[in-house]
Scaffold this motif. Structure first.
Motif, PDB file in Angstrom:
ATOM      1  N   ASP A  94       2.903   2.561  12.753  1.00 51.00           N
ATOM      2  CA  ASP A  94       3.534   1.997  12.278  1.00 51.00           C
ATOM      3  C   ASP A  94       4.647   1.981  10.621  1.00 51.00           C
ATOM      4  N   MET A  95       2.852   2.803  10.197  1.00 49.62           N
ATOM      5  CA  MET A  95       3.287   3.040   8.583  1.00 49.62           C
ATOM      6  C   MET A  95       3.830   4.333   7.904  1.00 49.62           C
ATOM      7  N   LYS A 107       7.531   3.669   8.805  1.00 42.82           N
ATOM      8  CA  LYS A 107       7.910   2.320   7.408  1.00 42.82           C
ATOM      9  C   LYS A 107       9.095   3.779   6.812  1.00 42.82           C
ATOM     10  N   GLY A 137      -0.111   5.977   5.767  1.00 44.13           N
ATOM     11  CA  GLY A 137      -1.000   5.921   6.589  1.00 44.13           C
ATOM     12  C   GLY A 137      -2.418   6.872   7.301  1.00 44.13           C
TER      13      GLY A 137
END
Ligand SMILES: Cc1cc2nc3c(=O)[nH]c(=O)nc-3n(C[C@H](O)[C@H](O)[C@H](O)COP(=O)(O)OP(=O)(O)OC[C@H]3O[C@@H](n4cnc5c(N)ncnc54)[C@H](O)[C@@H]3O)c2cc1C
Ligand code: SF4
Ligand code: SF4
Ligand code: SF4
Ligand code: SF4
Lengths: 288, 198, 895
Positions: free
Chosen positions: A206-207, A210, A193
């Motif tokens: 968010d990336m 993960k 990200g």
């Protein structure tokens, strides 16, 4: 050993956010008896922000030309630098017109395609070789590790030196050092990200989350990586991610050069392990 | 309703003439790029395949002003997998550069701060030959926010914790306040003059 | 000398048999220890191929060289010397059939190493295993599979392998069909780019979608993600314009075909050139010839293709090779046979074959042997054999050495093996009709569990021995073969078939209803390969005119056909002629024709064929809309190819012309895929529709499923891909020659449903079909097929005499499900469906419950063609000797 001397391209974050990577790279090569000669007056590779391929080629023609004069292949610990250097190398090598065009800008950009650009990981595993390394390794990493490769080690295929979906160069090295690989296949090459950090931090967080989360649920003691941008995202911004997403992660993130340094018995501070943002003390305790 | 006669049939050539856009027309709309793209999990409208099809048809305006152009991570997943070697990563870069030129000329508005950031970044390189974080931030935030003051506020907001963290680890010492310069700055200037965006 | 065939897959086997059965010496070289090639690994196909392998293994004219490889080749056509694994072989000609390899460099993103992601080849193995076990289990945890996803185009149409593998769309459909037949509740999705199937496969896909509820989803899926015990696949839901997910238990990757890895070396040894994709280089007009005279190629060595096309090429190559060679061997079955007199003493030999485990795994053979030994008149019971070869040898020696005069064989289905067994019995000196078959495999081993199977097997054998006692020798009548052929239709296929037969030394009559030869190709300007159609036609017509063995009847038709294979009669009626001709074989090559589709009109609307001609001159249009696949009729195999080739040519003529192609599936199979790519690269725009586009008021409008929006085009030229319909005369010919039609096109004989090993043979022996009369195809395929038809005709014409058959079909009412397929395929309408009281629950052979159900009933009109037997999906039909039929009736109730 086939490699004894290499031109060293540190990349822009080397004296700032990723100084521990720079430190550990130098320390490891020294320990391995490989001389690093810094590319004299190197310039930025263009990172991900310079999108025009020819501009990237021109920028890197200069770096390559400098190393070429020394007759040395370039090694860099940064994945993006590697990508930019090596794709420029390949483009310039293949295209005489492009070479002429670039040279036309300035004679210092006169590169003849005689060297190669390499990523440190590639040099460790494929040039120096696991056998050689194992003879020098003195410590065992009693660690569960999530090997994170990011984008440019195995992509795009022209420059990538490992499987684009499930690379294992780092896995092999970690296993050699006694580390245990946690199940992480699908995350290995998923983008962290980073490129959107400054413009769409919501997505970027968010990336990264993960990846951190997968490592954590897989029971990893740390994430190992090989790119300062990934390092910035997963380590430097981890606290911001925790805050933004209301989670607690606390996942140490270390450069593969740091891990190799530890296995080679180099002092932790010399490897900059006190510079990683998420505390690495627990890791150090498991190196025996 | 797409009326093809109102579109720009030369748009595909325009893209293909841009560095990185050469392989546009090889695309056979298979979806590989879209389905493997990590961004689709976050931006539901994101669809590189569709951007390509629209480009092929000549939907110049719609493509160039599409904000989704600017969320691409350049992660190369699509490029690595595309069965037709379209090199989507580079291709989107080419389209972004056309969009940027259009925006500079005031013909379209780009709803993303990414071009501002990219340009600010390049300006550092042109000036110093290396990345100068402070310089980048000082240019980027004010431009993004539309005023120096707002920019500084935004920067503070983003950086206050992060900066402190870096500072504590000795990664953002006084040294980082000043740019690291390449000695041969003249050549940097030349490179950007010859090859950079005009 | 003889002919060397390199490669023992479907193609090699076919070529070898055609040659050997017409009296040529064949050296069949196979690098593996077994014959069969890839087909032997395929679930359904193996069953079809096995009898042919048995035939080869027992063929006096074939020297089988297994585990052998070609090491060198010297000499020239008519006089080659080969070294095969150290052995010297002399041959007049060589056929290369080394086949293909499957793509194996599979991206890790497909499952990241999960064992539940398998290739289609592995899946064929799983399907085969599921036949026996009745279950399909997930490799990772042996749980039953409920949801399967198929991903197509893996390793095709991509950078590593530019071309389309042609076979995978169809084989995936077949696999899905087998799967759904066996596991009707299975949830199946197929991810695809274009569905590249034609004819029957196209119908199959439609049936899969509509009747079997299989989801066909248009996405080239790049990754399969193992997640929480299942496999997640992301795809584009084009209807919603959004990304969606599906979870599966098993993923099957439809891997592509690649040129055989051995081709490189073969090409070095033989000097045969390969093309840029690594296949043997052939041309569109000579698809079987290589650059080395006397060396021919066939099957997947020349391009990726299905079995049907592979074996057509193989038969064709066999003829080409035969023409260069001398016939040196006797033709099997043509020798004088004397049968031993069967006196009053019954000496029954019973042979129970384990069938490579297929029977012995379920039936306790030694126990059955013990039972059978007790039966009256049984002098020998052999339960030790496991393969067809072994059992055939045992039977022969039983007859010769032990004087057996009645044989009971229990094992494989008689449907495929009957000829081989009867022939073997005859060779040993026993009248072939003194053999009784027991289908232990299909009717016992496959349907009963082990305990039950052994009991049932005992009962079945007891009845068979009972029947055998009543068997009587049948006098076999012979009649001479007329060494002449009739070819109906003088298009490319007809002319080429005629030339093939004439070159082999037989007289040929061509009947053409028009005033000149040439057929459909006369309408074509330039072929996709760049050659002029008229040049090709002229070349063929010249050769036909010069050939003294060919007689051409123009403006003529055939009437009053009678007779049977080897000895037909027909009247040729036309311009001033009315002759009666006699011939041994007939080739139907009536072609097909294009029709203008309805719903599009205007001066600016033309067909692709017309546009093709226009491209010879000037094209003034600035915007062209090409619309594909509309109207009634069938989608010719050349349709997409013609379209992209024309679009490309138009672009090459004028770079600025805007071309929009509205399509459903672009079916540029095989190497034609590169034309599609070139067309795109030149700027042709492809838009995908699902409901037919409209053309009104100068505007073409269509809903583009990819953009999920209506698209409108203002063309100044609309070019339509026209559907193809059968030649008008097919209906009449079908009745006359007793060859069934499907959608107006001639139907080939099938070994079993969905599987074609005899693409040019029909249910009426001696009548062959080829070219667009079977399905509208590209020239190369028509050329290969017509040579194949010629080849098959020559195999028959080479015989001196034929034997009168005396068989008809019988229905096994127990198995018949009343589907009615046989009713449709019977060319003489001898079958009807009736409601009958039949046993539905049986124990052993005793009926426990009877019920009314629909079953097929064969009437007296049956000519014994075997169509119904080969099409019956439940294997309920088989051919029986007339006498058997009566015996069944008498005995099964008596016992
Ligand atoms: C998964 C899958 C499913 C399929 N299902 C179907 C289907 O349902 N229907 C259908 O029509 N088609 C199907 N096909 C395609 C079908 O397999 C081929 O069309 C067919 O097998 C081609 O036959 P062949 O004889 O040309 O090649 P092969 O079957 O490959 O045979 C070639 C033979 O030559 C031998 N050989 C190779 N090199 C040498 C050498 N140098 N010297 C001696 N011998 C050599 C090989 O060992 C092999 O035995 C399927 C393909 C796949 C991958
Ligand atoms: S993967 Fe390549 S060919 Fe497929 S849709 Fe994307 S760009 Fe087009
Ligand atoms: S490069 Fe951009 S478009 Fe391609 S996969 Fe990565 S984020 Fe998606
Ligand atoms: S389109 Fe071609 S390569 Fe793809 S699955 Fe169908 S036949 Fe195979
Ligand atoms: S075998 Fe008899 S019943 Fe069966 S299709 Fe042929 S003619 Fe009809």
């Amino acid at each position: 050993m086939s490699v004894t001397k290499l031109a060293y391209y540190p990349g822009c974050p080397s004296d700032a956010t990723a100084m521990e990577q720079d430190m550990s790279t130098k320390a490891v090569f020294e320990k391995l008896g490989v001389e690093l000669v810094e590319v004299e007056d190197w310039n930025c590779c263009g990172a991900a922000e310079v999108e025009d391929p020819e501009l990237v080629y021109a920028l890197n023609a200069r770096n390559l030309a400098i190393a070429e004069k020394e007759g040395l292949d370039i090694v860099t610990p940064c994945s993006i630098c590697y990508y930019n250097l090596e794709r420029s190398n390949q483009a310039l090598k293949a295209d005489e017109g492009l070479r002429a065009k670039v040279k036309g800008i300035d004679s210092s950009l006169d590169y003849n395609g005689k060297i190669k650009a390499k990523h440190v990981l590639d040099v460790f595993v494929n040039d120096i070789g696991l056998e050689e390394l194992s003879s020098k390794i003195s410590k065992k990493l009693n660690l569960k590790i999530a090997p994170y490769y990011g984008c440019y080690i195995s992509r795009p295929p022209e420059t990538g030196f490992d499987d684009p979906d499930d690379p294992d160069t780092m896995d092999k090295l970690i296993e050699l050092m006694g580390g245990e690989i946690v199940p992480f296949s699908q995350m290995k090459t998923l983008c962290c990200g980073g490129p959107l950090m400054m413009t769409r931090s919501d997505i970027a967080f968010d990336m990264a989350m993960k990846i951190l989360d997968t490592a954590k649920s897989a029971g990893a003691d740390c994430i190992a990586l090989a790119c300062p941008l990934c390092g910035m995202m997963l380590d430097g911004k981890q606290a911001d991610i925790e805050k933004a997403l209301h989670v607690e992660i606390d996942m140490p993130v270390v450069y593969i050069t740091q891990l190799l340094g530890l296995a080679l018995g180099i002092d932790a501070n010399e490897l900059g392990l006190n510079k990683n943002v998420v505390d690495t003390k627990d890791i150090l305790g498991k190196v025996v | 309703m797409i009326k093809t006669w109102e579109l720009d049939p030369n748009f595909k050539e325009e893209i293909m003439n841009e560095r990185g856009g050469e392989h546009l027309t090889a695309c056979f709309q298979c979806s590989t790029c879209t389905l493997g793209c990590p961004i689709i999990d976050y931006v539901p409208t994101y669809n590189p395949r569709k951007i390509i099809q629209m480009s092929l048809l000549g939907m110049r305006k719609e493509v160039l002003s599409n904000p989704d152009l600017w969320v691409c991570l350049i992660c190369q997943t699509c490029t690595a997998r595309c069965p037709q070697d379209v090199r989507i990563s580079d291709l989107l870069g080419a389209i972004r550069r056309i969009a940027d030129k259009e925006a500079e000329a005031g013909k379209i508005k780009i709803e993303s701060s990414r071009p501002i950031f990219d340009k600010a970044f390049q300006h550092q390189l042109a000036k110093y030959g290396r990345l100068y974080d402070m310089g980048l931030a000082k240019e980027y935030y004010p431009k993004r926010e539309g005023s120096f003051f707002k920019g500084m506020m935004a920067m503070m907001n983003d950086y206050k914790d992060f900066g402190m963290r870096m500072f504590k680890k000795g990664k953002m010492g006084p040294k980082a306040m000043f740019p690291e310069k390449v000695k041969d700055l003249a050549v940097m200037k030349k490179i950007f003059e010859e090859m950079g965006e005009k | 000398m003889g002919i060397a065939v390199i490669g023992g897959g479907a193609a090699g086997i076919t070529a070898a048999l055609d040659l050997a059965n017409s009296g040529y010496k064949v050296y069949l070289v196979e690098k593996n220890a077994e014959l069969g090639g890839k087909m032997a690994e395929l679930a359904e196909c193996k069953v079809g191929l096995s009898p042919k392998i048995v035939e080869i293994e027992n063929h006096p004219n074939i020297e089988l060289m297994l585990s052998s490889e070609l090491e060198s080749l010297s000499g020239s056509a008519g006089n080659f010397t080969l070294k095969v694994s150290g052995t010297k072989v002399e041959a007049e000609s060589v056929i290369l059939a080394p086949g293909y390899d499957v793509f194996d460099n599979i991206a890790k993103s497909y499952g990241f190493g999960s064992p539940d992601v398998v290739t289609s080849l592995d899946f064929e193995g799983m399907l085969r295993a599921s036949t026996a076990s009745g279950e399909l289990l997930r490799p990772s945890d042996n749980k039953p599979v409920k949801k399967i996803g198929f991903i197509k185009c893996v390793g095709s149409r991509c950078q590593e392998n530019e071309i389309c593998s042609t076979a995978c769309c169809a084989y995936t459909a077949k696999e899905v069909w087998v799967l759904k037949e066996r596991f009707p509740k299975m949830d199946v999705s197929v991810f695809y780019m274009d569905i590249r199937v034609f004819g029957k496969d196209e119908e199959l896909v439609a049936e899969l979608k509509d009747k079997y509820g299989v989801k066909y989803i248009r996405s080239r899926v790049p990754e399969v993600i193992p997640e929480r015990g299942s496999l997640k696949v992301k795809y584009e839901d084009l209807k919603k314009g959004a990304i969606a997910n599906l979870d599966f238990d098993l993923i099957v990757l439809a891997v592509g075909l690649l040129p055989s890895k051995t081709l490189g070396r073969l090409s070095e040894i033989t000097g045969v050139k390969t093309d840029e994709y690594g296949y043997v280089e052939t041309s569109i007009t000579s698809p079987l010839e290589t650059n080395v005279p006397g060396v021919f190629a066939c099957g997947t060595a020349t391009a990726p293709m299905k079995v049907r096309e592979s074996v057509a090429q193989a038969s064709g190559a066999a003829l080409k090779a035969a023409i260069l060679a001398q016939r040196t061997e006797p033709i099997p079955g043509q020798e004088e046979r004397k049968y031993i007199e069967v006196g009053d003493e019954q000496k029954i030999g019973v042979f129970i074959c384990g069938c490579e485990g297929e029977v012995s795994d379920s039936v306790d053979i030694p126990a059955v042997v013990e039972q059978v030994k007790q039966l009256r008149d049984v002098v020998l019971v052999n339960g030790d054999t496991n393969t067809t070869k072994e059992v055939l040898e045992a039977i022969e020696s039983g007859i010769v050495d032990q004087g057996l005069n009645k044989i009971v064989f229990a094992g494989y289905t008689p449907r495929e093996y009957e000829t081989i067994f009867r022939d073997s019995v005859a060779k040993a000196g026993l009248n072939p009709y003194l053999l009784e078959f027991v289908n232990l495999r299909e009717q016992c081993a496959w349907v009963h569990d082990k305990a039950e199977a052994t009991v049932v097997a005992g009962d079945m054998l007891r009845m068979a021995v009972g029947r055998a006692r009543y068997l009587e020798a049948i006098q076999i009548e012979q009649y001479p073969v007329i060494p002449k052929a009739l070819v109906i239709g003088g298009g490319v296929s007809g002319m080429n078939a005629a030339l093939g037969i004439a070159d082999a030394g037989y007289d040929v009559y061509i009947v053409e209803k028009e005033s000149e030869l040439g057929g459909g190709l006369r309408e074509t300007g330039e072929l996709q390969s760049g050659e002029k159609a008229s040049d090709i036609l002229k070349d063929l017509a010249d050769k036909v005119a010069k050939n003294k063995q060919i007689t051409v009847y123009k403006n003529a038709k055939e009437e009053n056909v009678s007779g049977r294979a080897g000895s037909f009669k027909a009247n040729i009626v036309g311009d001033g002629v009315n002759e009666e001709l006699e011939f041994g074989a007939c080739v139907i090559a009536t072609g097909a024709k294009e029709v203008a589709p309805e719903g599009y009109s205007g001066n600016d609307v033309i067909t692709q064929a017309e546009f093709g001609k226009m491209l010879g001159g000037t094209v003034s249009a600035n915007t062209i809309a090409m619309i594909q696949d509309v109207g009634v009729g069938v989608d010719a195999k050349y349709s997409s190819i013609e379209l992209v080739a024309n679009a490309l040519k138009a672009k090459e003529k004028n770079h600025n012309v805007n071309i929009f192609v509205l399509y459903k599936d672009i079916k540029t199979y095989g190497k034609w895929e590169v034309l599609y790519k070139e067309a795109r690269e030149k700027g042709v725009i492809f838009l995908r529709y699902e409901t037919a586009p409209k053309y009104e008021g100068g505007i073409v409008s269509a809903f583009d499923v990819i953009l999920n929006d209506d698209v409108q085009i203002k063309p100044d030229l609309v070019v339509l891909s026209t559907p193809t319909v059968p030649a008008e005369d097919n209906e009449r010919l079908s009745k006359m020659f007793k060859v069934p039609l499907k959608k107006g096109f001639f139907m080939e004989a099938q070994e079993r449903p969905k599987m074609v090993l005899t693409p040019v043979d029909t249910v009426n022996e001696g009548v062959f079909i080829c070219g667009s009369a079977v399905y509208p195809a590209m020239i190369d395929e028509c050329m290969a097929m017509s040579t194949a038809a010629a080849s098959r005709a020559c195999v028959l014409l080479a015989k001196n005499f034929m034997e009168t058959p005396a068989v008809s079909s019988v229905v096994d009412e127990l198995i018949c499900v009343g589907c009615g397929v046989c009713v449709d395929v019977c060319p003489v309408e001898a079958i009807e469906l009736t409601e009958e009281l039949v046993p539905v629950v049986t124990f052993g052979v005793a009926t426990v419950v009877s019920a009314m159900k629909k079953v097929a009933k064969v009437g007296d009109g049956c000519i014994g063609c075997g169509s119904c037997a080969s099409y019956c999906p439940s294997s309920a039909m088989s051919l029986k000797h007339f006498r058997d039929r009566q015996l069944y009736a008498q005995l099964d109730y008596a016992l």
